[in-house]
Design a protein around this motif. Structure first.
Motif, PDB file in Angstrom:
ATOM      1  N   SER A 333     -21.114  63.556  42.141  1.00 54.93           N
ATOM      2  CA  SER A 333     -20.280  63.158  41.003  1.00 54.93           C
ATOM      3  C   SER A 333     -19.831  61.705  41.138  1.00 54.93           C
ATOM      4  N   LEU A 334     -19.538  61.267  42.351  1.00 55.81           N
ATOM      5  CA  LEU A 334     -19.110  59.886  42.552  1.00 55.81           C
ATOM      6  C   LEU A 334     -20.263  58.899  42.341  1.00 55.81           C
ATOM      7  N   ARG A 335     -21.488  59.375  42.424  1.00 54.15           N
ATOM      8  CA  ARG A 335     -22.635  58.502  42.161  1.00 54.15           C
ATOM      9  C   ARG A 335     -23.007  58.460  40.672  1.00 54.15           C
ATOM     10  N   ASP A 336     -22.274  59.175  39.847  1.00 59.58           N
ATOM     11  CA  ASP A 336     -22.567  59.227  38.412  1.00 59.58           C
ATOM     12  C   ASP A 336     -21.613  58.301  37.667  1.00 59.58           C
ATOM     13  N   PRO A 337     -22.070  57.133  37.202  1.00 62.17           N
ATOM     14  CA  PRO A 337     -21.163  56.214  36.509  1.00 62.17           C
ATOM     15  C   PRO A 337     -20.621  56.801  35.211  1.00 62.17           C
ATOM     16  N   GLY A 338     -21.262  57.822  34.678  1.00 61.62           N
ATOM     17  CA  GLY A 338     -20.777  58.463  33.468  1.00 61.62           C
ATOM     18  C   GLY A 338     -19.481  59.222  33.674  1.00 61.62           C
ATOM     19  N   ARG A 339     -19.084  59.442  34.938  1.00 63.25           N
ATOM     20  CA  ARG A 339     -17.837  60.151  35.219  1.00 63.25           C
ATOM     21  C   ARG A 339     -16.615  59.229  35.193  1.00 63.25           C
ATOM     22  N   LEU A 340     -16.844  57.911  35.173  1.00 63.66           N
ATOM     23  CA  LEU A 340     -15.722  56.975  35.185  1.00 63.66           C
ATOM     24  C   LEU A 340     -14.888  57.120  33.921  1.00 63.66           C
ATOM     25  N   ARG A 341     -13.587  56.883  34.071  1.00 66.24           N
ATOM     26  CA  ARG A 341     -12.669  56.970  32.939  1.00 66.24           C
ATOM     27  C   ARG A 341     -11.871  55.672  32.810  1.00 66.24           C
ATOM     28  N   GLY A 342     -11.154  55.577  31.696  1.00 61.99           N
ATOM     29  CA  GLY A 342     -10.341  54.398  31.472  1.00 61.99           C
ATOM     30  C   GLY A 342     -11.201  53.162  31.265  1.00 61.99           C
ATOM     31  N   LYS A 343     -10.651  52.005  31.555  1.00 61.42           N
ATOM     32  CA  LYS A 343     -11.385  50.777  31.275  1.00 61.42           C
ATOM     33  C   LYS A 343     -12.619  50.623  32.161  1.00 61.42           C
ATOM     34  N   CYS A 344     -12.643  51.286  33.337  1.00 65.65           N
ATOM     35  CA  CYS A 344     -13.848  51.228  34.181  1.00 65.65           C
ATOM     36  C   CYS A 344     -15.049  51.824  33.445  1.00 65.65           C
ATOM     37  N   ALA A 345     -14.806  52.834  32.603  1.00 63.04           N
ATOM     38  CA  ALA A 345     -15.897  53.478  31.874  1.00 63.04           C
ATOM     39  C   ALA A 345     -16.504  52.556  30.833  1.00 63.04           C
ATOM     40  N   HIS A 346     -15.724  51.600  30.341  1.00 57.52           N
ATOM     41  CA  HIS A 346     -16.178  50.735  29.249  1.00 57.52           C
ATOM     42  C   HIS A 346     -16.499  49.322  29.715  1.00 57.52           C
ATOM     43  N   CYS A 347     -16.358  49.070  31.009  1.00 57.02           N
ATOM     44  CA  CYS A 347     -16.523  47.706  31.518  1.00 57.02           C
ATOM     45  C   CYS A 347     -18.003  47.366  31.653  1.00 57.02           C
ATOM     46  N   GLU A 348     -18.363  46.171  31.215  1.00 59.68           N
ATOM     47  CA  GLU A 348     -19.755  45.735  31.307  1.00 59.68           C
ATOM     48  C   GLU A 348     -20.196  45.515  32.757  1.00 59.68           C
ATOM     49  N   PHE A 349     -19.228  45.469  33.686  1.00 56.81           N
ATOM     50  CA  PHE A 349     -19.551  45.292  35.105  1.00 56.81           C
ATOM     51  C   PHE A 349     -19.567  46.628  35.856  1.00 56.81           C
ATOM     52  N   SER A 350     -19.488  47.753  35.139  1.00 61.35           N
ATOM     53  CA  SER A 350     -19.264  49.034  35.818  1.00 61.35           C
ATOM     54  C   SER A 350     -20.343  49.365  36.830  1.00 61.35           C
ATOM     55  N   ARG A 351     -21.601  49.023  36.542  1.00 64.79           N
ATOM     56  CA  ARG A 351     -22.666  49.403  37.473  1.00 64.79           C
ATOM     57  C   ARG A 351     -22.766  48.476  38.679  1.00 64.79           C
ATOM     58  N   VAL A 352     -22.178  47.313  38.588  1.00 67.99           N
ATOM     59  CA  VAL A 352     -22.195  46.415  39.727  1.00 67.99           C
ATOM     60  C   VAL A 352     -20.859  46.460  40.474  1.00 67.99           C
ATOM     61  N   CYS A 353     -19.871  47.134  39.877  1.00 68.10           N
ATOM     62  CA  CYS A 353     -18.546  47.231  40.485  1.00 68.10           C
ATOM     63  C   CYS A 353     -18.132  48.691  40.588  1.00 68.10           C
ATOM     64  N   GLY A 354     -17.650  49.250  39.491  1.00 70.08           N
ATOM     65  CA  GLY A 354     -17.253  50.661  39.492  1.00 70.08           C
ATOM     66  C   GLY A 354     -15.846  50.909  39.970  1.00 70.08           C
ATOM     67  N   GLY A 355     -15.189  49.883  40.529  1.00 70.08           N
ATOM     68  CA  GLY A 355     -13.813  50.046  40.978  1.00 70.08           C
ATOM     69  C   GLY A 355     -13.681  50.896  42.223  1.00 70.08           C
ATOM     70  N   SER A 356     -12.518  50.860  42.838  1.00 71.63           N
ATOM     71  CA  SER A 356     -12.248  51.663  44.032  1.00 71.63           C
ATOM     72  C   SER A 356     -11.842  53.070  43.632  1.00 71.63           C
ATOM     73  N   ARG A 357     -12.687  54.031  43.961  1.00 74.57           N
ATOM     74  CA  ARG A 357     -12.353  55.426  43.685  1.00 74.57           C
ATOM     75  C   ARG A 357     -11.218  55.883  44.606  1.00 74.57           C
ATOM     76  N   SER A 358     -11.117  55.285  45.787  1.00 70.73           N
ATOM     77  CA  SER A 358     -10.033  55.618  46.714  1.00 70.73           C
ATOM     78  C   SER A 358      -8.690  55.204  46.150  1.00 70.73           C
ATOM     79  N   ARG A 359      -8.603  53.986  45.606  1.00 73.77           N
ATOM     80  CA  ARG A 359      -7.334  53.500  45.068  1.00 73.77           C
ATOM     81  C   ARG A 359      -6.964  54.264  43.802  1.00 73.77           C
ATOM     82  N   ALA A 360      -7.954  54.554  42.966  1.00 64.57           N
ATOM     83  CA  ALA A 360      -7.686  55.334  41.764  1.00 64.57           C
ATOM     84  C   ALA A 360      -7.087  56.689  42.137  1.00 64.57           C
ATOM     85  N   HIS A 361      -7.658  57.321  43.155  1.00 63.15           N
ATOM     86  CA  HIS A 361      -7.167  58.629  43.589  1.00 63.15           C
ATOM     87  C   HIS A 361      -5.772  58.521  44.182  1.00 63.15           C
TER      88      HIS A 361
END
Length: 404
Positions: A333-361
């Motif tokens: 699930s963490l390897r699926d960019p389609g699971r991202l929510r909020g602005k990370c889901a809509h960011c044009e950099f999502s596949r090269v960044c994706g944000g910290s899942r640890s900090r989000a949690h």
């Protein structure tokens, strides 16, 4: 411009094998660091992996194939395990590249470092959270840590070990970054990593930087890449910064940054950080994130996407590490960019960044939420046409793709 000049990808599919495996061999440590994820304690846990279980973990890691993932032995303080050198030698015999991340204590001496190198370790990772003894020792909770760290750093270099220096980015350490960078350049290191605080463990009590301060710090780390090889830990938007700055450089423009970046730049020039010869080539950050090229094994064998994301996929005592990494619902699930929510889901950099899942949690309780430390608003980068051209090859990259 090619993306592999600004952001590197692992050579093998990240859904099949990690780039790095980190094993927390113990939580025992004599220090009382303010940010400690593990809330380390003086005594070893009787439930931590024993010698045979540790060797089995190494065999499981070797089964990912060659070249094997980098295997980092961390803690706590790895020197609290008497079998450390035997384990390094065993892992090396399996074809693993072993790095060790010890604490800055009197055990960081020539005899121990020589033994680690002779056992087969190739690199050492040390923490430096202040440019002076007063600053660093206050963060680590014990007087003398700064001196022990510098002595160990110099000894490791003399012995031929590669040295990575890690610096925790908190509101308290940010004003000192230019002086720390100058120290790292002066002493010499293979790599300087800025660890962007995740509020978990003791770190939950620290004052985290604001998103704008994070943005300024990441851009300053990028600036430092001209004289020091730099990276980040849990600062995945550093990859976004690298892409943005490469486009700005080609166009001859500059990003608009804040007061912290201006102050750090002023101080950097004051201490001569950028004087003299520059690096021939900037080190591109690696596209590795929690569960995407990265896996953490706890002292008791629990498998996590990151040491800062305390959700377990299972235990290596019961299920082989390759199976947990490749097929567990948590990791896939963490390897699926389609699971991202909020602005990370809509960011044009999502596949090269994706944000910290640890900090989000840690901040929201939702590992797929937007990274709360990111100041970037999707769609606001001024050179979108150039960005689309740069990111086009990366648009095919996902957790199930074959990375270069």
């Amino acid at each position: 411009m090619k993306t592999d000049r600004t952001v590197r990808s692992p050579r093998h599919a990240v859904a099949e094998r990690p780039f790095i495996v980190i094993w927390e061999c113990t939580r025992a440590c004599p220090l009382a660091c303010l940010h400690c994820r593990a809330t380390a304690r003086p005594e070893r846990d009787p439930h931590e992996l024993n010698g045979e279980e540790a060797r089995d973990l190494m065999r499981q890691t070797a089964r990912f194939g060659r070249p094997a993932p980098l295997f980092v032995i961390t803690g706590g303080d790895p020197f609290q395990r008497r079998d450390l050198n035997d384990l390094i030698a065993y892992g090396t015999s399996l074809g693993l590249r072993i790095a060790v991340s010890p604490s800055g204590t009197p055990t960081l001496n020539r005899a121990n470092l020589t033994a680690v190198r002779e056992a087969g370790a190739v690199a050492l990772s040390l923490s430096l959270d202040g440019s002076t003894a007063e600053r660093h020792d206050a963060f680590r909770g014990v007087d003398g840590v700064f001196a022990w760290t510098l002595d160990g750093w110099r000894t490791a270099r003399d012995l031929g070990l590669k040295v990575q220096i890690n610096t925790t980015l908190t509101r308290r350490s940010l004003p000192d970054l230019a002086d720390i960078a100058a120290l790292v350049r002066r002493e010499g290191a293979m790599l300087w990593s800025g660890f962007l605080l995740v509020p978990t463990g003791r770190g939950a009590q620290l004052d985290a930087p604001t998103p704008q301060e994070v943005e300024d710090a990441l851009h300053f780390l990028h600036d430092c890449g001209a004289v020091i090889a730099t990276k980040t830990t849990e600062g995945h938007h550093f990859r976004r910064v690298a892409v943005q700055r490469a486009i700005h450089a080609e166009r001859g423009t500059r990003p608009e940054l804040g007061a912290l970046h201006a102050e750090l730049t002023r101080r950097a020039h004051e201490v001569g950080l950028f004087d003299g010869q520059l690096r021939a080539r900037r080190r591109p950050p690696m596209d590795v994130s929690s569960a995407r090229g990265f896996v953490f094994v706890s002292h008791t064998g629990e498998v996590h996407p990151s040491g800062f994301l305390p959700v377990s996929a299972g235990n290596v005592k019961h299920t082989p590490l390759p199976d947990l990494y490749r097929t567990s619902e948590l990791f896939t699930s963490l390897r699926d960019p389609g699971r991202l929510r909020g602005k990370c889901a809509h960011c044009e950099f999502s596949r090269v960044c994706g944000g910290s899942r640890s900090r989000a949690h840690a901040v929201t309780g939702d590992m797929f939420a937007a990274d709360p430390s990111c100041a970037y608003q999707p769609g606001t980068f001024p050179h979108q046409a150039e960005l689309r051209a740069v990111l086009a090859p990366a648009s095919l990259r996902s957790g199930s793709s074959c990375d270069r």
